[in-house]
Write an enzyme that holds these catalytic residues in place. Structure first.
Site, PDB file in Angstrom:
ATOM      1  N   ARG A   1       0.884  -1.173   0.000  1.00  0.00           N
ATOM      2  CA  ARG A   1       0.000   0.000   0.000  1.00  0.00           C
ATOM      3  C   ARG A   1       0.915   1.214   0.000  1.00  0.00           C
ATOM      4  O   ARG A   1       1.746   1.360   0.890  1.00  0.00           O
ATOM      5  CB  ARG A   1      -0.897  -0.019   1.233  1.00  0.00           C
ATOM      6  CG  ARG A   1      -1.648   1.269   1.538  1.00  0.00           C
ATOM      7  CD  ARG A   1      -2.646   1.597   0.441  1.00  0.00           C
ATOM      8  NE  ARG A   1      -3.627   2.569   0.843  1.00  0.00           N
ATOM      9  CZ  ARG A   1      -3.438   3.891   0.860  1.00  0.00           C
ATOM     10  NH1 ARG A   1      -2.268   4.405   0.552  1.00  0.00           N
ATOM     11  NH2 ARG A   1      -4.421   4.696   1.216  1.00  0.00           N
TER      12      ARG A   1
ATOM     13  N   GLU B   1     -11.222   5.122  -4.876  1.00  0.00           N
ATOM     14  CA  GLU B   1     -11.624   3.718  -4.853  1.00  0.00           C
ATOM     15  C   GLU B   1     -11.922   3.260  -6.278  1.00  0.00           C
ATOM     16  O   GLU B   1     -12.289   4.073  -7.131  1.00  0.00           O
ATOM     17  CB  GLU B   1     -12.868   3.546  -3.985  1.00  0.00           C
ATOM     18  CG  GLU B   1     -12.659   3.848  -2.521  1.00  0.00           C
ATOM     19  CD  GLU B   1     -11.780   2.820  -1.832  1.00  0.00           C
ATOM     20  OE1 GLU B   1     -11.877   1.623  -2.157  1.00  0.00           O
ATOM     21  OE2 GLU B   1     -10.998   3.212  -0.964  1.00  0.00           O
TER      22      GLU B   1
ATOM     23  N   ARG C   1      -1.394  -5.369   4.363  1.00  0.00           N
ATOM     24  CA  ARG C   1      -0.517  -4.947   3.269  1.00  0.00           C
ATOM     25  C   ARG C   1       0.697  -4.246   3.869  1.00  0.00           C
ATOM     26  O   ARG C   1       0.574  -3.550   4.875  1.00  0.00           O
ATOM     27  CB  ARG C   1      -1.239  -3.954   2.338  1.00  0.00           C
ATOM     28  CG  ARG C   1      -2.476  -4.516   1.699  1.00  0.00           C
ATOM     29  CD  ARG C   1      -3.202  -3.460   0.906  1.00  0.00           C
ATOM     30  NE  ARG C   1      -3.731  -2.432   1.806  1.00  0.00           N
ATOM     31  CZ  ARG C   1      -4.585  -1.482   1.446  1.00  0.00           C
ATOM     32  NH1 ARG C   1      -4.999  -1.397   0.193  1.00  0.00           N
ATOM     33  NH2 ARG C   1      -5.039  -0.603   2.311  1.00  0.00           N
TER      34      ARG C   1
END
Length: 160
Positions: A50, A58, A92
């Site tokens: 990330r 999104e 992540r």
């Protein structure tokens, strides 16, 4: 008992440091505008990353596909340098990624594909790049009404 609590507290305090490091690898997949997978050059399975200090739209949000496409065109199947700094709630690795000496997070924000993340009311490190992209109406700033992903998620939830 106090000793056990001290050991436990130290373990939690050091946990992000246990996941800090650097490596080189090849981008194997781009999930969205701020998440990608890198296979370490030293071998092993690809690592989900990330990007730190930014928030891209999104996937189901307006301009989300454009942000993912831009990141994909820039780094997919390319060699990158990764500097990790912990793990997020989705497991992540949080990371800064460089391609050919350029910070990919800075590039995403500067080209208008993402917002610079703010922390407790303080502007993030990419804030000047975001402001420049806004003024020059690049990327998501070309149209009025861009909604920060955080506000989008709060109002509509996460994408399917």
């Amino acid at each position: 008992m106090k000793r056990w609590l001290l050991v436990l507290a130290l373990a939690f305090a050091c946990a992000p440091a246990l996941h800090a490091g650097t490596f080189r690898g090849t981008v194997t997949h781009v999930t969205d505008g701020d998440t990608l997978w890198v296979r370490p050059a030293a071998g092993g399975a690809p690592v989900e990353l990330r990007l730190l200090d930014l928030d891209a739209p999104e996937g189901c949000q307006r301009f989300g596909r454009d942000a993912a496409s831009a990141l994909r065109k820039r780094v997919l199947r390319q060699r990158v340098s990764v500097r990790t700094q912990g793990i997020d709630d989705y497991r992540r690795q949080l990371a800064h990624v460089e391609h050919r000496g350029q910070d990919i997070g800075a590039w995403m924000v500067g080209e208008g594909y993402a917002w610079s993340s703010a922390y407790r009311g303080r502007k993030g490190p990419y804030a000047p790049l975001e402001e420049q992209a806004r003024v020059q109406r690049r990327g998501l700033w070309a149209q009025a009404g861009a909604m920060e992903p955080r506000a989008f998620r709060k109002h509509f939830g996460r994408c399917g």
